[in-house]
Write an enzyme that holds these catalytic residues in place. Structure first.
Site, PDB file in Angstrom:
ATOM      1  N   ASP A   1       0.857  -1.179   0.000  1.00  0.00           N
ATOM      2  CA  ASP A   1       0.000   0.000   0.000  1.00  0.00           C
ATOM      3  C   ASP A   1       0.894   1.230   0.000  1.00  0.00           C
ATOM      4  O   ASP A   1       1.814   1.334   0.815  1.00  0.00           O
ATOM      5  CB  ASP A   1      -0.943   0.021   1.200  1.00  0.00           C
TER       6      ASP A   1
ATOM      7  N   ASP B   1       4.052   9.487 -10.716  1.00  0.00           N
ATOM      8  CA  ASP B   1       5.454   9.617 -11.153  1.00  0.00           C
ATOM      9  C   ASP B   1       5.753  10.906 -11.937  1.00  0.00           C
ATOM     10  O   ASP B   1       6.829  11.484 -11.768  1.00  0.00           O
ATOM     11  CB  ASP B   1       5.888   8.396 -11.983  1.00  0.00           C
TER      12      ASP B   1
ATOM     13  N   ARG C   1       9.578   2.163  -2.986  1.00  0.00           N
ATOM     14  CA  ARG C   1       9.326   0.721  -3.198  1.00  0.00           C
ATOM     15  C   ARG C   1      10.627  -0.078  -3.190  1.00  0.00           C
ATOM     16  O   ARG C   1      10.662  -1.213  -2.704  1.00  0.00           O
ATOM     17  CB  ARG C   1       8.557   0.520  -4.512  1.00  0.00           C
TER      18      ARG C   1
HETATM   19  P1  ITT Z   1      -3.028  -2.257  -5.628  1.00  0.00           P
HETATM   20  O1  ITT Z   1      -3.906  -3.185  -6.390  1.00  0.00           O
HETATM   21  O2  ITT Z   1      -1.672  -2.842  -5.324  1.00  0.00           O
HETATM   22  O3  ITT Z   1      -3.667  -1.654  -4.385  1.00  0.00           O
HETATM   23  P2  ITT Z   1      -3.061   0.504  -6.550  1.00  0.00           P
HETATM   24  O4  ITT Z   1      -2.512   1.148  -7.800  1.00  0.00           O
HETATM   25  O5  ITT Z   1      -4.504   0.704  -6.233  1.00  0.00           O
HETATM   26  O6  ITT Z   1      -2.693  -1.051  -6.650  1.00  0.00           O
HETATM   27  P3  ITT Z   1      -2.203   1.859  -4.104  1.00  0.00           P
HETATM   28  O7  ITT Z   1      -3.553   1.898  -3.499  1.00  0.00           O
HETATM   29  O8  ITT Z   1      -1.077   1.503  -3.214  1.00  0.00           O
HETATM   30  O9  ITT Z   1      -2.144   0.893  -5.357  1.00  0.00           O
HETATM   31  O10 ITT Z   1      -1.772   3.192  -4.844  1.00  0.00           O
HETATM   32  C1  ITT Z   1      -2.025   4.459  -4.462  1.00  0.00           C
HETATM   33  C2  ITT Z   1      -1.974   5.383  -5.664  1.00  0.00           C
HETATM   34  O11 ITT Z   1      -0.645   5.854  -5.786  1.00  0.00           O
HETATM   35  C3  ITT Z   1      -2.358   4.782  -7.010  1.00  0.00           C
HETATM   36  O12 ITT Z   1      -3.053   5.772  -7.743  1.00  0.00           O
HETATM   37  C4  ITT Z   1      -1.031   4.475  -7.673  1.00  0.00           C
HETATM   38  O13 ITT Z   1      -1.089   4.640  -9.066  1.00  0.00           O
HETATM   39  C5  ITT Z   1      -0.122   5.527  -7.052  1.00  0.00           C
HETATM   40  N1  ITT Z   1       1.208   4.991  -6.850  1.00  0.00           N
HETATM   41  C6  ITT Z   1       1.571   3.927  -6.085  1.00  0.00           C
HETATM   42  N2  ITT Z   1       2.890   3.731  -6.160  1.00  0.00           N
HETATM   43  C7  ITT Z   1       3.382   4.697  -6.982  1.00  0.00           C
HETATM   44  C8  ITT Z   1       4.657   4.997  -7.468  1.00  0.00           C
HETATM   45  O14 ITT Z   1       5.716   4.275  -7.143  1.00  0.00           O
HETATM   46  N3  ITT Z   1       4.777   6.042  -8.299  1.00  0.00           N
HETATM   47  C9  ITT Z   1       3.722   6.783  -8.654  1.00  0.00           C
HETATM   48  N4  ITT Z   1       2.476   6.562  -8.252  1.00  0.00           N
HETATM   49  C10 ITT Z   1       2.296   5.515  -7.423  1.00  0.00           C
END
Ligand code: ITT
Length: 182
Positions: free
Chosen positions: A65, A143, A168
């Site tokens: 998360d 990003d 990450r």
């Molecule tokens: P899961 O199925 O793993 O939950 P998700 O994309 O919904 O995938 P999160 O709830 O952790 O994952 O993500 C929170 C938001 O932040 C989501 O809009 C992602 O695209 C973004 N995000 C997560 N990691 C990121 C990264 O390394 N760089 C840019 N945006 C990121």
């Protein structure tokens, strides 16, 4: 060594495997959805998610998360980053930051692990700033608007730097080191 990674996000899977390959660990995607509990701490969300998925798949599993915590917005969107991204995207976040001087932000990734006996959370953080405009390809979440400390380019413009210093990279490094020490 293979381990399940419950995520709907192929970019997270790739980044996890870029780290895991250095440890001989392969993360295999499990498209098992889990409800995200409401909590300000992404660590708690990851822990609850890992326990939930373990109950269904009955195999060791990790979840990740992630939240983007923006200083000037009192930590918003934080644990609600996915919801906010779906609703207003990076461009909407830039609008909220229009004219704001303090652009400091923190990306936090929390990897939750559960194997039925042990539940653990591994956190990784990356300090940076919110760019003034979208820069780089709009492929992965925030990003294009996140500039890590000490760099001039956004994560979207510089994947090599992201692979080296991201939130990450740190959370999965911590997980892999611990997992291999078992
Ligand atoms: P899961 O199925 O793993 O939950 P998700 O994309 O919904 O995938 P999160 O709830 O952790 O994952 O993500 C929170 C938001 O932040 C989501 O809009 C992602 O695209 C973004 N995000 C997560 N990691 C990121 C990264 O390394 N760089 C840019 N945006 C990121």
């Amino acid at each position: 060594m293979k381990i399940l990674f419950a995520t709907s996000n192929p970019h997270k899977l790739k980044e996890a495997n870029d780290v895991g390959s250095g440890y001989g660990i392969e993360f295999v995607q499990a498209k098992e959805p889990y409800p995200e509990i409401r909590d300000e701490d992404v660590g708690k969300v990851a822990e609850a998610g890992a326990k939930y998925v373990f109950e269904r798949v009955r195999q060791p599993v990790v979840v990740d998360d992630t939240g983007l915590f923006i200083d000037a917005l009192n930590g918003f969107p934080g644990p609600y980053s996915a919801y906010v991204f779906r609703k207003i995207d990076s461009a909407g976040v830039l609008k909220l930051m229009d004219g704001v001087e303090n652009r400091r932000a923190l990306f936090v990734s929390a990897v939750g692990f559960c194997n039925g006996k042990t539940v653990k959370v591994f956190r990784g953080e990356c300090i940076g700033t919110i760019a003034k405009e979208l820069r780089g390809e709009q492929i992965f979440g925030y990003d294009p608007i996140f500039v890590p400390e000490g760099c001039a380019k956004t994560f979207a413009e510089d994947a090599v730097t992201k692979e080296r210093i991201s939130h990450r990279k740190k959370s999965f490094d911590a997980f892999c080191r611990w997992f291999l020490s078992l």
